[in-house]
Design an enzyme around this catalytic site. Structure first.
Site, PDB file in Angstrom:
ATOM      1  N   GLU A   1       0.822  -1.099   0.066  1.00  0.00           N
ATOM      2  CA  GLU A   1       0.395  -0.099   0.118  1.00  0.00           C
ATOM      3  C   GLU A   1       0.968   1.391   0.012  1.00  0.00           C
ATOM      4  O   GLU A   1       1.862   1.478   0.863  1.00  0.00           O
ATOM      5  CB  GLU A   1      -0.780  -0.104   1.720  1.00  0.00           C
ATOM      6  CG  GLU A   1      -2.055   1.102   0.873  1.00  0.00           C
ATOM      7  CD  GLU A   1      -2.968   0.749   2.345  1.00  0.00           C
ATOM      8  OE1 GLU A   1      -3.709  -0.331   2.627  1.00  0.00           O
ATOM      9  OE2 GLU A   1      -3.691   1.683   2.275  1.00  0.00           O
TER      10      GLU A   1
ATOM     11  N   LYS B   1      -8.295  -0.727  11.083  1.00  0.00           N
ATOM     12  CA  LYS B   1      -7.706  -1.135  10.187  1.00  0.00           C
ATOM     13  C   LYS B   1      -6.103  -0.498   9.459  1.00  0.00           C
ATOM     14  O   LYS B   1      -4.941  -0.327   9.166  1.00  0.00           O
ATOM     15  CB  LYS B   1      -8.442  -0.596   8.219  1.00  0.00           C
ATOM     16  CG  LYS B   1      -7.847  -1.512   7.281  1.00  0.00           C
ATOM     17  CD  LYS B   1      -7.216  -0.735   6.894  1.00  0.00           C
ATOM     18  CE  LYS B   1      -6.366  -1.176   5.508  1.00  0.00           C
ATOM     19  NZ  LYS B   1      -5.536  -0.276   4.054  1.00  0.00           N
TER      20      LYS B   1
ATOM     21  N   ASP C   1       3.130 -14.431  12.296  1.00  0.00           N
ATOM     22  CA  ASP C   1       2.069 -15.106  11.318  1.00  0.00           C
ATOM     23  C   ASP C   1       1.202 -13.571  11.617  1.00  0.00           C
ATOM     24  O   ASP C   1       0.673 -13.435  13.033  1.00  0.00           O
ATOM     25  CB  ASP C   1       1.496 -16.039  12.691  1.00  0.00           C
ATOM     26  CG  ASP C   1       0.178 -16.723  11.927  1.00  0.00           C
ATOM     27  OD1 ASP C   1      -0.702 -15.897  11.530  1.00  0.00           O
ATOM     28  OD2 ASP C   1       0.321 -17.584  12.629  1.00  0.00           O
TER      29      ASP C   1
ATOM     30  N   HIS D   1      -3.047  10.490  -1.145  1.00  0.00           N
ATOM     31  CA  HIS D   1      -3.278   9.268  -1.853  1.00  0.00           C
ATOM     32  C   HIS D   1      -3.447   9.515  -3.812  1.00  0.00           C
ATOM     33  O   HIS D   1      -3.025   8.524  -4.091  1.00  0.00           O
ATOM     34  CB  HIS D   1      -4.458   7.906  -2.074  1.00  0.00           C
ATOM     35  CG  HIS D   1      -4.385   7.854  -0.649  1.00  0.00           C
ATOM     36  ND1 HIS D   1      -5.134   5.531  -0.400  1.00  0.00           N
ATOM     37  CD2 HIS D   1      -3.705   7.288   0.375  1.00  0.00           C
ATOM     38  CE1 HIS D   1      -4.645   5.371   0.372  1.00  0.00           C
ATOM     39  NE2 HIS D   1      -4.210   6.563   1.181  1.00  0.00           N
TER      40      HIS D   1
HETATM   41  P1  NAD Z   1       7.970 -23.453  17.213  1.00  0.00           P
HETATM   42  O1  NAD Z   1       7.002 -24.282  16.962  1.00  0.00           O
HETATM   43  O2  NAD Z   1       8.354 -23.643  15.188  1.00  0.00           O
HETATM   44  O3  NAD Z   1       9.015 -23.225  17.741  1.00  0.00           O
HETATM   45  C1  NAD Z   1       9.023 -22.689  19.495  1.00  0.00           C
HETATM   46  C2  NAD Z   1      10.354 -23.626  20.144  1.00  0.00           C
HETATM   47  O4  NAD Z   1      10.654 -23.531  19.692  1.00  0.00           O
HETATM   48  C3  NAD Z   1       9.918 -23.550  21.635  1.00  0.00           C
HETATM   49  O5  NAD Z   1       8.911 -24.766  21.741  1.00  0.00           O
HETATM   50  C4  NAD Z   1      10.999 -24.266  22.096  1.00  0.00           C
HETATM   51  O6  NAD Z   1      11.115 -25.703  21.777  1.00  0.00           O
HETATM   52  C5  NAD Z   1      12.041 -23.768  20.986  1.00  0.00           C
HETATM   53  N1  NAD Z   1      12.780 -22.404  21.438  1.00  0.00           N
HETATM   54  C6  NAD Z   1      13.727 -22.399  21.284  1.00  0.00           C
HETATM   55  N2  NAD Z   1      14.541 -21.199  21.483  1.00  0.00           N
HETATM   56  C7  NAD Z   1      13.282 -20.709  22.450  1.00  0.00           C
HETATM   57  C8  NAD Z   1      13.538 -19.207  23.549  1.00  0.00           C
HETATM   58  N3  NAD Z   1      13.931 -18.234  23.206  1.00  0.00           N
HETATM   59  N4  NAD Z   1      12.162 -18.968  23.684  1.00  0.00           N
HETATM   60  C9  NAD Z   1      11.277 -19.898  22.948  1.00  0.00           C
HETATM   61  N5  NAD Z   1      11.208 -21.268  23.143  1.00  0.00           N
HETATM   62  C10 NAD Z   1      12.053 -21.118  22.262  1.00  0.00           C
HETATM   63  O7  NAD Z   1       6.898 -22.087  16.916  1.00  0.00           O
HETATM   64  P2  NAD Z   1       6.090 -21.624  17.540  1.00  0.00           P
HETATM   65  O8  NAD Z   1       6.176 -20.161  18.140  1.00  0.00           O
HETATM   66  O9  NAD Z   1       5.207 -22.568  18.268  1.00  0.00           O
HETATM   67  O10 NAD Z   1       4.754 -21.345  16.713  1.00  0.00           O
HETATM   68  C11 NAD Z   1       4.282 -20.703  16.270  1.00  0.00           C
HETATM   69  C12 NAD Z   1       3.842 -20.870  14.906  1.00  0.00           C
HETATM   70  O11 NAD Z   1       2.727 -22.018  15.020  1.00  0.00           O
HETATM   71  C13 NAD Z   1       3.753 -19.816  13.307  1.00  0.00           C
HETATM   72  O12 NAD Z   1       4.594 -20.771  12.164  1.00  0.00           O
HETATM   73  C14 NAD Z   1       1.963 -20.478  13.615  1.00  0.00           C
HETATM   74  O13 NAD Z   1       2.006 -19.163  12.301  1.00  0.00           O
HETATM   75  C15 NAD Z   1       1.783 -21.561  13.466  1.00  0.00           C
HETATM   76  N6  NAD Z   1       0.091 -21.083  14.286  1.00  0.00           N
HETATM   77  C16 NAD Z   1      -0.370 -20.889  14.549  1.00  0.00           C
HETATM   78  C17 NAD Z   1      -2.007 -21.335  15.366  1.00  0.00           C
HETATM   79  C18 NAD Z   1      -2.650 -20.266  14.918  1.00  0.00           C
HETATM   80  O14 NAD Z   1      -2.452 -18.958  15.655  1.00  0.00           O
HETATM   81  N7  NAD Z   1      -3.995 -20.240  15.802  1.00  0.00           N
HETATM   82  C19 NAD Z   1      -1.703 -22.589  15.483  1.00  0.00           C
HETATM   83  C20 NAD Z   1      -0.975 -24.133  14.419  1.00  0.00           C
HETATM   84  C21 NAD Z   1       0.139 -22.974  14.181  1.00  0.00           C
END
Ligand code: NAD
Length: 415
Positions: free
Chosen positions: A74, A252, A268, A367
């Site tokens: 945008e 928005k 995300d 715009h």
């Molecule tokens: P992830 O599982 O890839 O990473 C998190 C993991 O990294 C932790 O569980 C931990 O084991 C490890 N870790 C290492 N160093 C860390 C630190 N300093 N702090 C915290 N953890 C550390 O990712 P996530 O963040 O659990 O999930 C994010 C993904 O899930 C995104 O891609 C999102 O789009 C997706 N997702 C979203 C939804 C939703 O929003 N409804 C549902 C399902 C999946």
């Protein structure tokens, strides 16, 4: 920045942020996300999508100068945020803070004969359930995170009263969805036993209202355009507080800033947007403005914004997308909380920019000149011709393809 070439801008930004010059390599179309990397990210990959990444300038967040990469299609978003950030500088920039990064997962239990009894039984078993959940993610616990609490809610519905257990998890520098979903799935069988029912949903809630980030800034009255502009901005913002039709558009505008930084850092966007809009429902159940604007005793404009900001640095696309990694490096953030605070500062600046434009000349003038550029380019203008065609169209108050073609023909006939 505006009048520099892309190479000059890159050098200027790298120098200001103290990062290596090569950081921008990943942001060149020929070096960004490869097809092979993309193929590992989602299904049925046939290509990748390019979007402009612009740098928002003038931001001081908690005393630190920061240049912020924004990914957006945008026009005027990056310039508007930079312009309003400039108006906060003499008043200390943006002051931000964040709660602990607490995400929650829900476990839904059905067919419970005694929901109130189940609630007490589950709360009494908290220690066992917390330990079981923590066993799923030793890395998170090692980094200082893990389950902090459980809560149990009874949710009446048209079919039955559901017992809903919440796992409250400190996810440190993760967005946390995978982390808490894994925990919820792992404890569900034991939750069903204790509640004496059956479990169905086991997933995080995007209403991340225990993971809040707050930001405030004072925008200089004189720079905004004087006391009348401040008054009108407060009234413009109050309509968004009072009226959901205005709130949707006002919010928005906030998300124009927030989503651009969330996207640039590989986070995300849908999770952040779901959390933000659900937070914009006030206690009386009505959708309202995410921000507030007030006038301080000196007549300056004070803006505040509070939202859930579930962004991470360690998981998801942030870890695998080369452009996201470069943007995180550029920002110089080391915790998810720091990133969340910068994102919120951009959201507030963006919001103030839109409210100011609407409360003064309206947004169409800005715009239209950007739209005019697109029309000029579409008509075939190149290089210096673009500005010349835009100027003539704006002057003639006719931003149309035919006018652009006419002006272009005249210009070329003359040279
Ligand atoms: P992830 O599982 O890839 O990473 C998190 C993991 O990294 C932790 O569980 C931990 O084991 C490890 N870790 C290492 N160093 C860390 C630190 N300093 N702090 C915290 N953890 C550390 O990712 P996530 O963040 O659990 O999930 C994010 C993904 O899930 C995104 O891609 C999102 O789009 C997706 N997702 C979203 C939804 C939703 O929003 N409804 C549902 C399902 C999946």
């Amino acid at each position: 920045m505006k009048d520099l070439s892309i190479d000059e801008r890159r050098a200027r930004v790298a120098d200001a942020m103290g990062v290596r010059a090569g950081v921008f390599e990943a942001l060149s179309p020929e070096h960004g996300l490869t097809l092979e990397q993309a193929d590992h990210m989602v299904e049925n990959v046939v290509g990748v999508l390019g979007l402009p990444v612009g740098i928002a300038t003038n931001f001081v967040v908690n005393g630190r100068e920061v240049l912020v990469p924004m990914a957006t299609e945008e026009p005027s978003v990056v310039a508007a945020a930079s312009n309003l950030a400039r108006m906060t500088r003499d008043h200390g920039g943006f002051v931000a803070s964040a709660t602990a990064p607490l995400m929650q997962a829900q476990v839904q239990v059905l067919d419970v004969a005694d929901p109130a009894g189940a609630r007490v039984r589950l709360l009494s078993a908290a220690e066992e359930l917390v330990a079981l959940a923590n066993e799923q993610d030793p890395a998170l616990v090692r980094f200082g995170g893990g389950v902090r609490d459980i809560a149990v809610r009874l949710v009446p519905s048209s079919r039955q009263t559901y017992v809903v257990l919440h796992l409250v998890v400190d996810v440190r520098d993760a967005m946390g969805a995978n982390a808490v979903n894994t925990m919820a799935e792992a404890i569900a069988p034991r939750v069903a036993e204790i509640a004496r029912g059956r479990t169905l949903l086991r997933i995080l809630t995007n209403k991340a209202d225990l993971r809040l980030t707050r930001v405030a800034a004072t925008f200089d009255a004189a720079m905004l355009g004087g006391p009348d502009v401040v008054e009108n901005m407060v009234d413009a913002a109050e309509l968004a507080v009072a009226d959901p039709y205005r709130a949707a558009t006002h919010n928005k505008g906030i998300m124009n800033g927030i989503t651009a930084v969330v996207l640039a850092t590989g986070n995300d966007t849908r999770a952040v947007e779901a959390g933000a809009h659900s937070h914009a429902v006030g206690p009386e159940g009505r959708y309202t403005s995410m921000s507030r604007f007030e006038k301080d005793t000196d007549g300056n404009l004070v803006g505040t914004l509070e939202l859930p900001m579930p962004v991470g640095l360690v998981g998801g696309a942030t870890k695998v997308h080369p452009v996201a990694q470069a943007n995180v490096e550029l920002l110089g953030v080391h915790t998810a909380s720091e990133l969340a605070q910068i994102i919120m500062a951009v959201g507030l600046a963006q919001n103030a920019a839109a409210v100011r434009a609407l409360a003064t000349e309206g947004i169409q003038r800005g715009h239209m000149s950007l739209h005019a550029r697109n029309v000029a380019v579409t008509a075939g203008a190149v290089g210096a011709e673009v500005d010349a065609v835009v100027a003539r169209m704006v002057e003639a108050r006719s931003v149309r393809a035919e006018t652009a073609e006419e002006v272009l023909a005249q210009l070329r006939g003359r040279s």
